[in-house]
Design a protein around this motif. Structure first.
Motif, PDB file in Angstrom:
ATOM      1  N   LEU A  20       0.889  -1.044   0.169  1.00  0.00           N
ATOM      2  CA  LEU A  20       0.165  -0.028  -0.001  1.00  0.00           C
ATOM      3  C   LEU A  20       0.787   1.146   0.012  1.00  0.00           C
ATOM      4  CD1 LEU A  20      -2.825   1.310   0.471  1.00  0.00           C
ATOM      5  CD2 LEU A  20      -2.322   1.263   2.785  1.00  0.00           C
ATOM      6  N   THR A  21       0.880   1.977  -0.911  1.00  0.00           N
ATOM      7  CA  THR A  21       1.710   3.137  -0.937  1.00  0.00           C
ATOM      8  C   THR A  21       0.962   4.538  -0.766  1.00  0.00           C
ATOM      9  OG1 THR A  21       1.244   3.309  -3.657  1.00  0.00           O
ATOM     10  CG2 THR A  21       3.126   2.041  -2.690  1.00  0.00           C
ATOM     11  N   HIS A  22      -0.413   4.739  -1.101  1.00  0.00           N
ATOM     12  CA  HIS A  22      -0.897   5.909  -0.968  1.00  0.00           C
ATOM     13  C   HIS A  22      -2.447   5.632  -0.194  1.00  0.00           C
ATOM     14  CE1 HIS A  22       1.831   6.620  -4.287  1.00  0.00           C
ATOM     15  NE2 HIS A  22       1.675   7.991  -4.031  1.00  0.00           N
ATOM     16  N   VAL A  23      -2.625   6.944   0.621  1.00  0.00           N
ATOM     17  CA  VAL A  23      -4.073   6.409   1.407  1.00  0.00           C
ATOM     18  C   VAL A  23      -4.870   7.863   1.363  1.00  0.00           C
ATOM     19  CG1 VAL A  23      -4.901   6.453   3.750  1.00  0.00           C
ATOM     20  CG2 VAL A  23      -2.959   4.753   3.062  1.00  0.00           C
ATOM     21  N   ASN A  24      -6.038   7.839   1.393  1.00  0.00           N
ATOM     22  CA  ASN A  24      -6.799   8.926   1.452  1.00  0.00           C
ATOM     23  C   ASN A  24      -6.878   9.463   2.931  1.00  0.00           C
ATOM     24  OD1 ASN A  24      -9.428  10.702   1.491  1.00  0.00           O
ATOM     25  ND2 ASN A  24      -9.345  10.441  -0.718  1.00  0.00           N
ATOM     26  N   LEU A  25      -6.956  10.838   3.135  1.00  0.00           N
ATOM     27  CA  LEU A  25      -6.723  11.065   4.493  1.00  0.00           C
ATOM     28  C   LEU A  25      -8.019  11.756   4.788  1.00  0.00           C
ATOM     29  CD1 LEU A  25      -3.179  13.051   4.716  1.00  0.00           C
ATOM     30  CD2 LEU A  25      -4.024  10.606   5.389  1.00  0.00           C
ATOM     31  N   ASN A  26      -9.189  11.747   3.814  1.00  0.00           N
ATOM     32  CA  ASN A  26     -10.502  12.252   4.218  1.00  0.00           C
ATOM     33  C   ASN A  26     -11.060  11.010   4.994  1.00  0.00           C
ATOM     34  OD1 ASN A  26     -10.385  14.727   3.781  1.00  0.00           O
ATOM     35  ND2 ASN A  26     -11.221  14.734   1.796  1.00  0.00           N
TER      36      ASN A  26
END
Length: 422
Positions: free
Chosen positions: A358-364
């Motif tokens: 996993l490289t990117h995560v939505n912070l919303n």
């Protein structure tokens, strides 16, 4: 009066949602009726890029910014050869735009494209309704102005998952987009509704791109490199609708991953996930706009991103956590913001392609925004690094793809703005 705009009196129009909510307004585009799934986009500008984005096929788009159309339209801003969205909803349509590049009004563009639109709607109230009830079936009509009748017809209309919209927006034949400057790589791009901004992004990093129809067999793609050899890389584009309907492209991804470097954006990310045997879920009201915060777990940087999707990967469905490569943690987290707080990019073991990070995560909302396949040269993101419209924080991903094709498997932990590795 500006000769490029019209002052004729607009007809009455009606917007109806499947939950029974109705809004009265005025026609702001073509006359007639439009049925589709209603969503909202929070971008403050870029309305022409939005309405010309093929990913909106089958959807009625609500623009939350109150005044739309004030700087007109021009051919240079088009993201495709036409308009694929079902309909458009705005608060206030500017019918006398002003811009030194103006070639016409948004209303005229919608009319020429046959897109039904409505203005005079309280788009704040409508957006809150969609956020509360989720994306729904809806219709705009300048013909059926009876609320009960139009709501009843909306409730009988097919949902967006009942149709594969990708063939409607994909190219019918192969064509080549030259590199901008020296050609470094020859890439094959699956056109599932590819935006022109993406083609420009690939060209900018030295890619000569052969664009192919959505259902092109993998064996054909593997022969499209220089002198009939395999291409340097394969790209899977954005596109509309339910990714589970696009089986031909998912099958091609399944066959190509591990044979050539692969990069996917938006629908391309979902199709690569399906190729790995993962599950795709429909988000309550999706991500549509130019202000979604995403953390790159490899660098710790937060990118403000442009997004346009209603579906997303279920990260845990890719496989079990590998603790020794995930900071010692062994359990999945449904809210992936836990990984951003830990400053850990977790790795799972996938049955088909090996380790996936996993490289990117939505912070919303804590949903996955990007993955990297560690045992095959491939990565993908759920958002739009080319923007059009939106911020350019993530434009480095095109350089990351170029680095991957050049053999750099650590291509995502490089900040190209500072030229250093984290």
């Amino acid at each position: 009066m500006n000769p490029l705009v019209s002052r004729e009196r607009p007809a009455e129009a009606l917007l109806a949602l499947e939950d029974g909510t109705v809004y009265r307004g005025r026609s702001a585009g073509a006359g007639g009726e439009a049925f589709g799934e209603i969503v909202f986009n929070t971008s403050m500008a870029g309305y022409q890029e939005i309405v010309s984005d093929p990913s909106y096929a089958g959807q009625i788009v609500t623009l939350t910014y109150p005044q739309v159309g004030n700087y007109g339209v021009s051919a240079a801003a088009m993201q495709s050869g036409g308009l694929a969205l079902s309909g458009l909803v705005v608060r206030d349509m500017c019918r006398e735009p002003s811009n030194w590049q103006i070639e016409g009004s948004l209303t005229d563009l919608l009319r020429k494209g046959g897109v039904v639109a409505i203005e005079g709607v309280d788009t704040r109230a409508l957006t809150l309704r969609i956020r509360s009830a989720g994306a729904m079936r809806a219709a705009i009509s300048t013909e059926d102005l009876d609320p009960r009748s139009l709501v009843a017809r909306v409730c009988k209309a097919p949902g967006i998952s009942s149709h594969n919209f990708v063939p409607d927006v994909s190219t019918a034949q192969e064509y080549v987009v030259p590199a901008a400057g020296e050609r470094r790589f020859r890439v094959v791009a699956y056109d599932c509704g590819e935006k022109r901004g993406i083609a420009d992004g690939l060209a900018a990093v030295g890619c000569e791109t052969v664009v192919v129809p959505w259902d092109t067999p993998a064996r054909r793609v593997l022969a499209l490199g220089q002198d009939g050899a395999a291409p340097d890389g394969v790209f899977f584009s954005n596109g509309p609708g339910d990714p589970t309907q696009v089986e031909a492209t998912a099958q091609a991804a399944r066959e190509l991953m591990g044979k050539v470097p692969v990069f996917g954006i938006c629908l391309g990310n979902q199709l690569m996930a399906l190729a790995a045997g993962a599950t795709i879920e429909k988000l309550p009201f999706g991500h549509h706009g130019g202000n979604e915060p995403v953390m790159n777990l490899l660098t710790g940087r937060v990118e403000i991103t442009a997004q346009n999707h209603n579906y997303g990967l279920v990260f845990e469905s890719l496989g079990s956590i590998v603790p020794e490569e995930s900071g010692g943690f062994a359990e999945h987290e449904r809210d992936l913001r836990a990984w951003s707080e830990r400053h850990v990019a977790p790795v799972v073991m996938n049955e088909r392609f090996g380790r996936v990070r996993l490289t990117h995560v939505n912070l919303n909302d804590g949903t996955p925004e990007g993955v990297q396949f560690l045992d095959v040269p491939a990565f993908s993101v759920q958002y739009h690094p080319e923007a059009c419209p939106g911020p350019h924080d993530s434009a480095y991903l095109f350089t990351s793809f170029a680095r991957l094709m050049a053999g750099d498997l650590d291509c995502l932990d490089i900040d190209v703005r500072e030229g250093r590795r984290f």
